[in-house]
Design a protein around this motif. Structure first.
Motif, PDB file in Angstrom:
ATOM      1  N   SER A 197       1.505  -4.395   1.016  1.00 17.93           N
ATOM      2  CA  SER A 197       0.545  -5.206   1.783  1.00 17.93           C
ATOM      3  C   SER A 197       1.241  -5.972   2.903  1.00 17.93           C
TER       4      SER A 197
ATOM      5  N   ARG B 261      -0.268  -5.472  -5.310  1.00 24.70           N
ATOM      6  CA  ARG B 261       0.062  -4.485  -4.282  1.00 24.70           C
ATOM      7  C   ARG B 261       1.537  -4.576  -3.870  1.00 24.70           C
TER       8      ARG B 261
ATOM      9  N   THR C  14       3.530 -10.480   1.460  1.00 24.61           N
ATOM     10  CA  THR C  14       2.797 -10.320   2.707  1.00 24.61           C
ATOM     11  C   THR C  14       3.658 -10.862   3.849  1.00 24.61           C
TER      12      THR C  14
ATOM     13  N   SER D 142      -2.319  -1.087   5.459  1.00 23.36           N
ATOM     14  CA  SER D 142      -3.584  -1.764   5.148  1.00 23.36           C
ATOM     15  C   SER D 142      -3.614  -3.206   5.639  1.00 23.36           C
ATOM     16  N   HIS D 143      -2.444  -3.746   6.004  1.00 17.54           N
ATOM     17  CA  HIS D 143      -2.350  -5.140   6.432  1.00 17.54           C
ATOM     18  C   HIS D 143      -1.531  -5.227   7.719  1.00 17.54           C
TER      19      HIS D 143
ATOM     20  N   GLN E 217     -11.190  -0.108   3.915  1.00 18.12           N
ATOM     21  CA  GLN E 217      -9.862  -0.661   4.163  1.00 18.12           C
ATOM     22  C   GLN E 217      -9.287  -0.125   5.470  1.00 18.12           C
TER      23      GLN E 217
END
Length: 373
Positions: free
Chosen positions: A81, A78, A61, A167-168, A231
């Motif tokens: 992400s 994932r 991340t 998604s992030h 999401q």
């Protein structure tokens, strides 16, 4: 949540379970593609040659803020992400440095010119974000529609584009307000939505449809579809947004004190233009051999923040940081609207995160916009 049964064909087969992701890479390799996919290199996410899913940034991340970019390793399965790395796919089409032609001195004093061949290979790029596809479309407008650049065209045609919905998003992202993300909308051959147990897949071209038919897909169930909706909704809730302002009014704000404030902080380093996925400023120069018999005419990335970029015979049109920053901001958010019908910004936020002093151009736009109001 369970993975749908492979025998259930009531719904279209559009879901690739996580443990089958390697099948996508294997198919591309069998078709002769070189694969470029995100990997962790030197503390950043970079596109690098990839053959196995184990090379992807699983569990990684990001933390991004003005002047701040850090990766963090977690235990999530994932692989996507994170928001973005320092470079989009611009270097694959508009390369940082290249030879446009070569010249050779003949015995009679004349010059013979030779084309500089471009060697390309069919390349599949996995992990492209929606904001970067939008930036690629802007590059296409400049290098293919205004005056076609044959070197750009050859590299562009060699690419197979596989997007992954973001998604992030990072704290520096604002693609939702520019209309360019976080989902990939157009310009891709194949697009993936990464969920907890795998990937929803959709095609954006005939080539993408062909790839989908070759993958071991199963049908999405209602739970997976709802997860994808939730999401995407969450990803659109971004901390930053493009402020309302008059693009044409930027050009006439020459004496606004905001220009002085940003000039006091700006280093004119050009980081923002280097990481920007749509900037296309460049310079050209001759690179002769030592014996003077041959020379290469080279093109390389440049920045409107460099002193030489604004030089004409005996004069620097933009002699200081204040005028250079004004040129960049007014071109990106003002002149582009006049030229192409939209701004040159796709909301990726790289210029904020990779600015060494943390300048946020959205704040400058807000200050200028308040004056216009």
């Amino acid at each position: 949540m369970g993975i749908p049964d492979s025998g259930d064909r009531m719904e279209p087969a559009d879901f690739l379970p996580r443990h089958r992701l390697q099948s996508l890479l294997d198919h591309l390799l069998q078709q002769g593609f070189e694969i470029l996919a995100p990997q962790v290199r030197d503390g950043a996410i970079l596109f690098r040659p990839t053959q196995h899913v184990d090379q992807l940034p699983r569990g990684v991340t990001q933390q991004q803020a003005p002047g701040h970019y850090r990766l963090q390793q977690g235990d999530s399965p994932r692989c996507f992400s994170w928001a973005n790395g320092p470079q989009a796919i611009k270097p694959l089409t508009f390369t940082p440095q290249e030879t446009l032609w070569r010249s050779e001195l003949q015995a009679d004093g004349s010059l013979r010119f030779h084309e500089a061949p471009v060697v390309t290979r069919a390349t599949a790029v996995i992990g492209i974000r929606g904001c970067d596809l939008a930036a690629l479309a802007l590059q296409d407008r400049h290098f293919l529609e205004r005056i076609e650049d044959p070197l750009y065209r050859q590299r562009r045609d060699s690419l197979l584009l596989i997007a992954v919905d973001c998604s992030h998003p990072a704290d520096t992202c604002f693609c939702a307000s520019t209309g360019d993300g976080p989902e990939a909308q157009t310009g891709f051959d194949l697009a993936l939505t990464e969920l907890a147990e795998g990937y929803r897949v959709r095609a954006g071209s005939v080539r993408g449809e062909s790839i989908m038919r070759a993958l071991p897909l199963v049908a999405s169930d209602a739970t997976l579809r709802q997860e994808a909706i939730e999401q995407a909704t969450q990803a659109r809730c971004q901390q930053r947004s493009l402020p309302a302002f008059d693009p044409a009014g930027l050009i006439h704000q020459s004496e606004h004190p905001a220009w002085d404030r940003v000039a006091d902080a700006c280093l004119s380093c050009g980081n923002c233009t280097s990481v920007c996925p749509s900037c296309f400023c460049h310079s050209e120069a001759e690179a002769p051999t030592l014996d003077g018999q041959q020379s290469e005419h080279q093109r390389e990335w440049d920045s409107c923040f460099s002193e030489g970029h604004s030089y004409i015979h005996g004069l620097h049109v933009r002699p200081d940081t204040r005028s250079r920053y004004k040129q960049w901001l007014t071109h990106k958010f003002g002149s582009w609207v006049e030229q192409y019908g939209r701004s040159g910004c796709t909301g990726c936020g790289r210029c904020i995160g990779w600015c060494p002093v943390g300048i946020d151009p959205l704040q400058v736009l807000r200050e200028l916009g308040e004056e216009v109001k």
